[in-house]
Enzyme design. Structure first.
Site, short mmCIF file in Angstrom:
data_model
loop_
_atom_site.label_atom_id
_atom_site.label_comp_id
_atom_site.label_asym_id
_atom_site.label_seq_id
_atom_site.Cartn_x
_atom_site.Cartn_y
_atom_site.Cartn_z
N SER A 17 0.76 -1.17 0.08
CA SER A 17 0.00 -0.01 0.12
C SER A 17 0.87 1.20 -0.02
CB SER A 17 -0.93 0.01 1.30
OG SER A 17 -0.46 -0.06 2.40
N GLY A 19 5.17 3.01 0.64
CA GLY A 19 6.48 2.73 1.06
C GLY A 19 7.61 1.72 0.07
N ILE A 20 8.16 1.14 0.75
CA ILE A 20 9.14 -0.21 0.08
C ILE A 20 8.24 -0.72 -0.85
CG2 ILE A 20 10.73 -2.01 0.09
CD1 ILE A 20 11.68 -0.38 2.80
N SER A 142 15.27 -5.58 8.34
CA SER A 142 15.70 -4.16 8.87
C SER A 142 17.23 -4.33 9.34
CB SER A 142 14.95 -3.67 9.62
OG SER A 142 15.37 -2.37 10.26
N TYR A 155 9.74 -3.56 17.58
CA TYR A 155 10.08 -3.45 16.18
C TYR A 155 11.47 -4.21 16.12
CZ TYR A 155 11.03 -2.01 11.29
OH TYR A 155 11.37 -2.31 10.05
#
Length: 336
Positions: A17, A19-20, A142, A155
């Site tokens: 949807s 971003g990356i 990440s 996260y």
């Protein structure tokens, strides 16, 4: 392992949807791939499919919350129903939360783990049986899977756990002789709407620790991995330096983050907890790849090394020397 060129692939991008994921879907479609895009926000998926079709590409959308295994399986089933196969599954769905650990509720912590870790496990269960002919599962992890940051405990924990999951599954695939390329993409700080959509209890809009890199750089790495097998790719030069410093002296990185990790993740823009976020429900208005920090982005020049093994080896030694120099300089500064 021989992987198909992009223009012969059916690519699934989960978390498309914004971003990356959104930029990755665009690049696959521009390269001639047939694309299936999935995310929670129907309106964002519709705008992406319209954009791809207007540019002459081919795409279909499936609404999916990755924390629900049945919904992730449906993405795979819809892909097979429409195109008959899949060649690459890119799993980019993730959510974030910015707060001291003591201020995070168990429900909030679990939600981040359900999306960022269990969502990836759901993707593996759904996709791997259909990639056994020789395809790719590309996981967007990440640099926080290598080095945790303060104020982002759920996260960071989810990304550390994800790296363990991928390592285990990768060895199992190798042991069984399965021709699946399992790649971990580890971006540094990327200019996406992630910081707009994350929940925050800081009282201000959060930010990543600068500098930023554009999502197009990560998408390019993903498309490269979809054609050329890789174990992992760190995206963003600062991420490579941080990884090197972490390996040399974790305690020194602790000291560095005490100095910059708190102020560096806060803006001066007030954001009360009452402002809607995307932690538990989809949030409208962020159907774009880039975020609000374009003025803080810099180019990343070292990604080309991953495509040139000899240059990578030579420059890796140089980066190690740079990291060692930075660690030594920081140590002298702390002692002073």
């Amino acid at each position: 392992m021989q992987l198909k060129p992009i223009n012969e692939q059916v690519a699934v991008i989960v978390g498309a949807s914004s971003g990356i994921g959104r930029e990755t879907a665009r690049q696959f479609a521009q390269g001639g791939a047939k694309v299936v895009v999935a995310a929670r926000t129907q309106s964002a998926l519709d705008s992406l499919v319209d954009e791809i079709k207007t540019a002459g590409g081919e795409a279909v959308a499936v609404v999916c919350d990755v924390s629900e295994f049945d919904q992730v399986k449906e993405v795979a089933q819809q892909t097979l129903q429409v195109y008959g196969r899949m060649d690459t599954w890119v799993h980019a769905a993730a959510i974030g939360m910015f707060a001291p650990f003591a201020e995070i509720s168990p429900e909030e912590f679990k939600r981040v783990m359900d999306v960022n870790l269990m969502g990836q496990a759901h993707g593996l269960w759904a996709a791997l049986p259909h990639l056994k002919h020789g395809g790719s599962f590309i996981s967007v992890s990440s640099v926080e899977g290598r080095r945790a940051l303060p104020l982002q405990s759920p996260y960071s924990a989810s990304k550390h756990a994800l790296e363990g999951l991928l390592e285990s599954v990768r060895v199992e695939l190798a042991h069984s002789g399965s021709p699946v390329n399992l790649t971990s993409i580890l971006p540094a700080t990327i200019n996406t709407p992630f910081y707009n959509k994350a929940r925050t209890k800081l009282g201000v809009k959060p930010t990543g620790v600068p500098p930023y890199y554009q999502p197009s750089v990560v998408a390019e790495a993903i498309l490269h991995a979809a054609q050329h097998p890789h174990r992992e790719l760190i995206v963003g030069d600062v991420g490579r330096v941080l990884d090197g410093m972490q390996k040399l002296s974790p305690s020194l990185v602790d000291s560095l983050l005490v100095a910059i990790g708190f102020v560096g993740q806060r803006t001066n823009e007030p954001k009360p907890e009452s402002v809607p976020d995307g932690l538990f429900e989809p949030i409208e208005g962020y159907d774009r790849a880039e975020g609000d920090y374009g003025n803080l982005t810099i180019p990343s020049v070292l990604e080309v090394l991953d495509r040139q093994p000899i240059a990578k080896a030579l420059t890796g030694a140089a980066l190690g020397a740079v990291a060692l120099f930075l660690v030594a300089r920081a140590a002298r500064s702390i002692d002073a």
